[in-house]
Design an enzyme around this catalytic site. Sequence first.
Site, PDB file in Angstrom:
ATOM      1  N   ARG A   1       0.831  -1.281  -0.298  1.00 28.86           N
ATOM      2  CA  ARG A   1       0.070  -0.288  -0.088  1.00 28.86           C
ATOM      3  C   ARG A   1       1.124   1.504   0.108  1.00 28.86           C
ATOM      4  O   ARG A   1       0.188   2.391  -0.099  1.00 28.86           O
ATOM      5  CB  ARG A   1      -0.746  -0.239   1.702  1.00 28.86           C
ATOM      6  CG  ARG A   1      -2.194  -0.824   0.777  1.00 28.86           C
ATOM      7  CD  ARG A   1      -2.753  -0.851   2.725  1.00 28.86           C
ATOM      8  NE  ARG A   1      -2.502  -1.870   3.583  1.00 28.86           N
ATOM      9  CZ  ARG A   1      -2.711  -3.181   3.664  1.00 28.86           C
ATOM     10  NH1 ARG A   1      -3.792  -3.163   3.447  1.00 28.86           N
ATOM     11  NH2 ARG A   1      -2.257  -4.208   4.760  1.00 28.86           N
TER      12      ARG A   1
ATOM     13  N   ARG B   1      12.680  -0.291   6.453  1.00 25.44           N
ATOM     14  CA  ARG B   1      13.751  -0.875   7.836  1.00 25.44           C
ATOM     15  C   ARG B   1      15.115  -0.211   7.942  1.00 25.44           C
ATOM     16  O   ARG B   1      15.762  -0.967   6.873  1.00 25.44           O
ATOM     17  CB  ARG B   1      13.530  -2.215   7.876  1.00 25.44           C
ATOM     18  CG  ARG B   1      11.729  -3.096   9.083  1.00 25.44           C
ATOM     19  CD  ARG B   1      11.806  -1.654  10.653  1.00 25.44           C
ATOM     20  NE  ARG B   1      10.599  -2.217  11.626  1.00 25.44           N
ATOM     21  CZ  ARG B   1       9.201  -1.791  11.613  1.00 25.44           C
ATOM     22  NH1 ARG B   1       9.676  -0.080  10.450  1.00 25.44           N
ATOM     23  NH2 ARG B   1       8.612  -2.047  11.505  1.00 25.44           N
TER      24      ARG B   1
ATOM     25  N   GLU C   1      19.114   1.419  15.040  1.00 28.11           N
ATOM     26  CA  GLU C   1      18.785   2.819  15.624  1.00 28.11           C
ATOM     27  C   GLU C   1      18.333   2.420  16.822  1.00 28.11           C
ATOM     28  O   GLU C   1      18.166   1.026  17.739  1.00 28.11           O
ATOM     29  CB  GLU C   1      17.948   3.771  14.342  1.00 28.11           C
ATOM     30  CG  GLU C   1      16.741   1.757  14.401  1.00 28.11           C
ATOM     31  CD  GLU C   1      15.452   2.749  13.186  1.00 28.11           C
ATOM     32  OE1 GLU C   1      16.246   3.092  12.639  1.00 28.11           O
ATOM     33  OE2 GLU C   1      13.990   2.508  13.944  1.00 28.11           O
TER      34      GLU C   1
ATOM     35  N   HIS D   1      13.318   8.136  12.152  1.00 25.09           N
ATOM     36  CA  HIS D   1      12.268   7.054  12.082  1.00 25.09           C
ATOM     37  C   HIS D   1      11.041   7.799  12.047  1.00 25.09           C
ATOM     38  O   HIS D   1       9.750   7.467  13.565  1.00 25.09           O
ATOM     39  CB  HIS D   1      12.759   5.877  13.054  1.00 25.09           C
ATOM     40  CG  HIS D   1      11.611   4.614  12.516  1.00 25.09           C
ATOM     41  ND1 HIS D   1      12.061   3.316  12.375  1.00 25.09           N
ATOM     42  CD2 HIS D   1      10.209   4.517  12.113  1.00 25.09           C
ATOM     43  CE1 HIS D   1      11.403   2.503  11.802  1.00 25.09           C
ATOM     44  NE2 HIS D   1      10.601   3.345  11.955  1.00 25.09           N
TER      45      HIS D   1
HETATM   46  C1  GLV Z   1       6.615   2.215  10.891  1.00 26.06           C
HETATM   47  O1  GLV Z   1       8.146   1.936  11.406  1.00 26.06           O
HETATM   48  C2  GLV Z   1       6.209   1.326  11.523  1.00 26.06           C
HETATM   49  O2  GLV Z   1       5.732  -0.302  10.627  1.00 26.06           O
HETATM   50  O3  GLV Z   1       4.649   1.587  11.724  1.00 26.06           O
END
Ligand code: GLV
Length: 338
Positions: free
Chosen positions: A160, A242, A271, A289
Amino acid sequence: MTAKPKVWVSRPLFPDVLARLAEHFDVQAEAIERKHGPDELKARLADVDGALVGLADRVDASVLEGARRLKVVANLGVGHNNLDLDALTRAGVLASNTPEVLTESVADFAWALMLAAARRVGAAERWLRAGQWPGSNMRFDDWLGLDVHGRTLGILGMGRIGQGIARRGFGFDMRVLYHNRTRLPEAVERECHAALVSRDELLRQADFLVLVLPFTPENRHAIGALELSRMKRSAVLVNVARGGIVDDAALAAALRSGQLAAAGLDVFEGEPSVHPDLLSLENVVLSPHIASASEETRRAMANLAVDNVIAALGFGESAGKPPTPLNPAVLSRATSKA
Ligand code: GLV
């Protein structure tokens, strides 16, 4: 009077969202943001019925040992590589995540990184803030960056979020290519103006390569030295998926040597530490992030996690039917036992 079920919340959350939990449960919510080690997680999960956890909380078989009351673990994020779904299913614990609600915000942010990396926004701002503009005799041909419009956008992982990024490409007059394990239905390809190519073709053709694939053991270092060497020297790499999908040391080397023009990274291997070689480069835009971190979206994520806990513990209008389960087999098992 029977005691209320207990729910642990591992990260500070919006007070009004926590209040929704408190209507039904005895809520133990962490007041400060910090990482919980395995021993602490195990202790926290040992006497609660439900938990809301963050991506830094690793829920595996070892922390589930002794969690006899636990029925639901709601992840505050769409990615769920921090959850061992097999272990949760074996323990009869429902897991949930927060898909859909963050799609458009993460797609926006991928574009923020693409544009910032291409047009050198971070480096230019650092230069300005350092007071270097006055007296610099800035030249007409200083600060030249790369155009985004009209280029080829490559998307690796066309779920998505990938589709959201692709749809925005149309407005920038881009050619959009993607690679995914499975081909998208033709109607979706048409809507995204996107064409499927092999992984190798994607690497070779993309001017902007955006990574949106899930982190699985197979995807570790999906982009390493070899893949980077196949990309155009003028290309820009963006990772909103990621840390660990990219080999950060190899990326830093490619950015330093000019093998790759620029990068925009929201996620990092290990991280919150960031590879020191990345920190010293000017041609990479770094963010901590935060791709889903708009006010509206973080609230929607928190509310969705709460909806899952409320329903999984048998309360509210959707009792027994949590909206976004990851291991729904647990639900049918519970129903067939009832
Ligand atoms: C953020 O990294 C998520 O997976 O929502």
